[in-house]
Scaffold this active site. Structure first.
Site, PDB file in Angstrom:
ATOM      1  N   GLU A 598       0.817  -1.213   0.000  1.00 15.58           N
ATOM      2  CA  GLU A 598       0.000   0.000   0.000  1.00 15.58           C
ATOM      3  C   GLU A 598       0.849   1.260   0.000  1.00 15.58           C
ATOM      4  O   GLU A 598       0.473   2.276  -0.586  1.00 15.58           O
ATOM      5  CB  GLU A 598      -0.957  -0.004   1.199  1.00 15.58           C
ATOM      6  N   HIS A 601       1.650   2.214  -3.519  1.00 17.56           N
ATOM      7  CA  HIS A 601       0.604   3.023  -4.142  1.00 17.56           C
ATOM      8  C   HIS A 601       0.723   4.475  -3.696  1.00 17.56           C
ATOM      9  O   HIS A 601       0.610   5.404  -4.501  1.00 17.56           O
ATOM     10  CB  HIS A 601      -0.771   2.498  -3.734  1.00 17.56           C
ATOM     11  N   PHE A 733     -17.771  -7.128  -8.663  1.00 16.87           N
ATOM     12  CA  PHE A 733     -19.184  -6.770  -8.582  1.00 16.87           C
ATOM     13  C   PHE A 733     -19.456  -5.605  -7.622  1.00 16.87           C
ATOM     14  O   PHE A 733     -20.538  -5.021  -7.667  1.00 16.87           O
ATOM     15  CB  PHE A 733     -20.022  -7.984  -8.166  1.00 16.87           C
ATOM     16  N   TYR A 737     -12.879  -3.733 -10.716  1.00 19.26           N
ATOM     17  CA  TYR A 737     -12.067  -4.722 -11.418  1.00 19.26           C
ATOM     18  C   TYR A 737     -12.851  -5.581 -12.403  1.00 19.26           C
ATOM     19  O   TYR A 737     -12.373  -6.624 -12.828  1.00 19.26           O
ATOM     20  CB  TYR A 737     -11.357  -5.621 -10.407  1.00 19.26           C
TER      21      TYR A 737
END
Length: 815
Positions: A598, A601, A733, A737
């Site tokens: 992380e 990122h 969903f 992605y």
């Protein structure tokens, strides 16, 4: 889920316990990249992504499952007015704040709207949400309509006229989205549901503006104007035009049936947003609802003491007992910090099966049944793709990614499959033999056995359990080492802001354990580069599971004074909190690699040199390249010098024994073939559902039938018939992605090859030079440069070497 909840989701864990069920995987989160076990529960869904036109090309939030308002529009991360790099804000930002306050009293009093440097999180309440977004959306809508009459085919006449509106939307919706992830409550959920339609409406209104689109196209067609733009501006315009096409701008043109098509297209976007939010809430509610109370401690044989203590506290929180770890009772739950170590360590096979079955059917029954939601989402995505001229939603999704088309993504996955299958088959045979001869465990192995047998196998091979290793990995030491890596490799200094400094800046947080850090140049003068919030500990009652990075403030240049606003990031993890005030948080090694991931990122967001907010930092980076920076950082956690620095016993301070360090460094190769196959299953299933599957004929072949069909190739241990893992697959969903899960493996090819560049350096000086080159390209260029060009400048060649990934994973290339 970069959610985007992104999420995400998992090399170290996967390499230790690939065997966690697919369903359990979808609840873990962030490092999904490599670990099939990271139960990735959606960087969970981000319901409030505004989608204004100049960012039309990319869903931007990085959370193990990111979500945008509509993932086919062009999500926007939460960029907001941030701390300036000098002692005061520029006149531009100050005047803009004063202007907003004069427009509506809400801008002067509502903490979601009224902030300039840092949000006042302590002041934000759920009741502020609806008034804030109502006032803001009305203002943006009015302003955008007025400015639409002034659009001209120039940069200033397009991007210059919308940038402040986009920034206003981003910073407000970003605060709300962030709090919905880390401080969930029924009141906040209701508020989010109430404002979602207005967010979708303004997003579509801006993304489908014919006036804006026409000005952009004319600017590109005028050679003199176009050549007057720099390369970054040209890419932003190109990608914005592409994004607006995918957001349905063409339906606003004169033509038979276009008005009806536009109406239907917008209905699809609003409905998809509702369904995505409902899906994510169902997953979170189902996870929180399950509890298995154990009253006999013998049933927990094999569970490490730290887990037993945590389960006693779980029981106490739910009204069972007083938290006594010796007397119990104990509660097994489906949140990742409990589920993962339980499945890996509990010797009680029957109890493991019960927990496995509960997890694999999560959000698949009753009011929380996600199957009909999935079917409707797939139907809507297919219809949307057809309206835009694509043969499948997969083709639509890939059209805006680095891979460009489904065939390219499929070929990469096929190549990795062929290279991995022999190793995975050998690993399963060895695992089964070990279970039978050493553990006297029944075979063939079932899905609830593999995590447990895999952990026993790993302990036998490497001599140490994950819990024993965690005694040498305490959070303060680990994060100090992470910052030392950043200083050594990229020339930056990271320091925690003292309470006095935070108070002076008027800075508040959403939880007492949240820390705030500042990032500065190492060089003389220590130029301020960025800030970030760190929220590291699990709070299952209010915080979504997983780990993710998100954007608070985007780097941006003041168009009037030239002053540059520094970026601010959120870095979110879910490791165990300290057991007591006298003990620091002990980390499993997968927690360590997740932390490094992380932070990677964050670095890409914070070290950007791009001054256009439309493509600064992580914004605008292709979805299948955005994980490169995060996966790259994971490699440092395995390096001897950094292990030496971070690994000291939490009580004695003694360094980690050499034999244990060797075990940690080799652990990434343990069962790596099975871990790879897990990820390949998720990726190929995702593409199959979004390219070949016909959701309108679900009565003939259901989504679960597709899963079982695909599993025959990629799952070496057959899933049980009741497997409903898809009902918890938040990445595709409930996040960003969809037809993009392959991105983890695609990005990993590049991250492994990038790290190989450091390995090839023949001296410490050469290695630091390569680190600087990486910072000056991959981390600096953000979304303003085509990733193919970024890669060529950094690596000196066009292609990527597959062997680096296979070598790092301990796999022999058969590609």
């Amino acid at each position: 889920m970069i959610r985007a909840p992104s999420s995400a989701s998992t090399r170290a864990l996967a390499h230790k316990s690939w065997q966690l069920t697919r369903a359990s995987y979808t609840s873990l989160s962030t490092s999904t990249r490599r670990f099939p076990t990271q139960l990735s529960s959606s960087r969970s869904s981000t319901p409030l992504r505004t989608t204004s036109s100049s960012w039309a090309y990319q869903p931007l939030t990085i959370r193990r499952a990111l979500a945008t308002v509509t993932d086919t529009l062009y999500g926007v991360t939460a960029s907001r007015l941030g701390k300036s790099s000098s002692s005061s804000h520029s006149d531009f930002f100050a005047q803009h704040a004063q202007h907003l306050a004069s427009v509506d009293p809400e801008f002067a009093s509502n903490p979601i709207l009224h902030w300039s440097e840092f949000p006042d999180f302590a002041a934000v309440k759920p009741e502020h949400v609806v008034p804030a977004m109502t006032a803001l959306v009305q203002y943006v809508e009015t302003q955008f309509q007025q400015r639409s009459k002034q659009f001209t085919p120039t940069w200033a006449g397009t991007m210059g006229l919308t940038q402040d509106l986009e920034d206003d939307l981003e910073r407000a919706s970003g605060v709300i989205t962030h709090l919905s992830m880390v401080k969930d409550s029924p009141e906040l959920r209701s508020a989010v549901e109430a404002i979602q339609p207005m967010i979708v409406k303004i997003s579509l209104q801006m993304g489908q503006s014919l006036e804006f689109y026409d000005a952009l196209v004319k600017m590109r067609e005028n050679a003199e104007t176009w050549n007057g733009l720099d390369k970054e501006q040209q890419r932003i315009v190109d990608k914005t035009i592409q994004g607006m096409k995918l957001s349905g701008v063409g339906f606003g043109l004169p033509g038979e049936g276009n008005a009806e098509k536009r109406k239907r297209f917008n209905e699809i976007q609003e409905r998809k947003a509702q369904l995505s939010l409902k899906f994510s809430n169902n997953v979170q509610d189902a996870t929180k609802a399950f509890v298995k109370v154990v009253t006999d401690k013998k049933e927990l044989e094999g569970c490490p003491e730290s887990l037993v203590q945590a389960m006693a506290k779980n029981a106490q929180k739910r009204g069972h007992g007083d938290g006594d770890a010796d007397k119990g009772p104990w509660a097994v739950t489906l949140d990742a910090p409990t589920l993962v170590p339980f499945i890996m360590n509990c010797k009680n096979r029957d109890l493991r099966e019960q927990i496995y079955r509960a997890n694999v059917k999560r959000a698949s029954e009753g009011e929380q049944d996600n199957e009909p939601i999935i079917n409707e989402i797939l139907i809507l995505r297919k219809e949307e793709a057809s309206m835009l001229g694509f043969d499948s939603f997969g083709s639509l999704s890939l059209s805006k990614k680095m891979a460009s088309n489904v065939d390219t993504a499929t070929n990469v996955l096929d190549r990795l499959y062929k290279a991995t299958l022999p190793a995975a088959q050998k690993e399963l045979a060895e695992l089964s033999e070990f279970a039978s001869t050493r553990l006297h465990h029944p075979t063939p192995l079932r899905p609830w056995d593999t995590a447990f047998v895999g952990e026993e196998y790993r302990k036998d091979r490497f001599k140490y359990s994950a819990d024993q290793i965690s005694e040498y990995l305490v959070f303060p030491k680990v994060i100090d080492t992470l910052f030392a890596v950043a200083k050594d490799s990229f020339g930056i200094e990271v320091s925690e802001m003292a309470q006095e400094e935070q108070q002076k800046a008027g800075l508040t947080t959403w939880n007492k354990d949240v820390k705030v850090y500042k990032v500065q140049e190492e060089a003389p003068g220590k130029k301020l580069l960025a800030y970030f919030y760190g929220d590291f500990y699990s709070r299952s009652e209010e915080k979504k599971s997983g780990a993710w990075m998100d954007v608070c403030v985007t780097r941006m240049k003041d168009p009037v004074s030239g002053h540059v606003r520094v970026p601010i990031a959120y870095m979110i993890c879910n490791q165990p909190a300290p057991a007591s005030d006298s003990e620091p948080s002990r980390m499993k090694f997968q927690d360590v690699t997740t932390l490094f991931h992380e932070f990677g990122h964050c670095l890409q967001h914070m070290l950007t040199t791009v001054e256009y907010p439309q493509a600064s930092g992580i914004k605008g980076v292709e979805w299948d390249f955005v994980e490169v920076a995060s996966q790259f950082m994971e490699n440092f956690a395995y390096e001897p010098q950094w292990l030496d620095q971070m690994a000291h016993h939490y009580k004695t301070g003694a360094p980690m024994p050499q034999e244990m360090k060797s075990s940690v460094m080799k652990s990434r190769e343990c069962l790596a073939g099975l871990a790879m196959m897990r990820q390949l299953h998720f990726a190929t299933l995702d593409l199959e559902l979004h390219t070949q599957f016909d959701p309108s004929r679900a009565d003939q072949e259901s989504i679960f039938d597709v899963d079982r069909r695909m599993a025959k190739k990629t799952c070496l241990i057959t899933p049980i018939p009741e497997d409903r893992f898809l009902c918890g697959f938040s990445h595709i969903f409930g996040g960003g992605y969809a037809a993009g899960y392959y991105s983890y493996k695609y990005s990993e090819l590049y991250s492994a090859d990038a790290y190989a560049a450091l390995e090839e350096s023949d001296s410490e000086e050469a290695r630091r030079e390569m680190g600087k080159k990486y910072r000056d390209t991959v981390l600096a260029y953000g979304g303003a440069t085509d990733p193919k060009l970024v890669w060529k400048e950094f690596r000196g060649r066009d292609g990527v070497e597959v062997d680096a990934l296979l070598r790092h994973s301990g796999l022999t290339s058969h590609a």
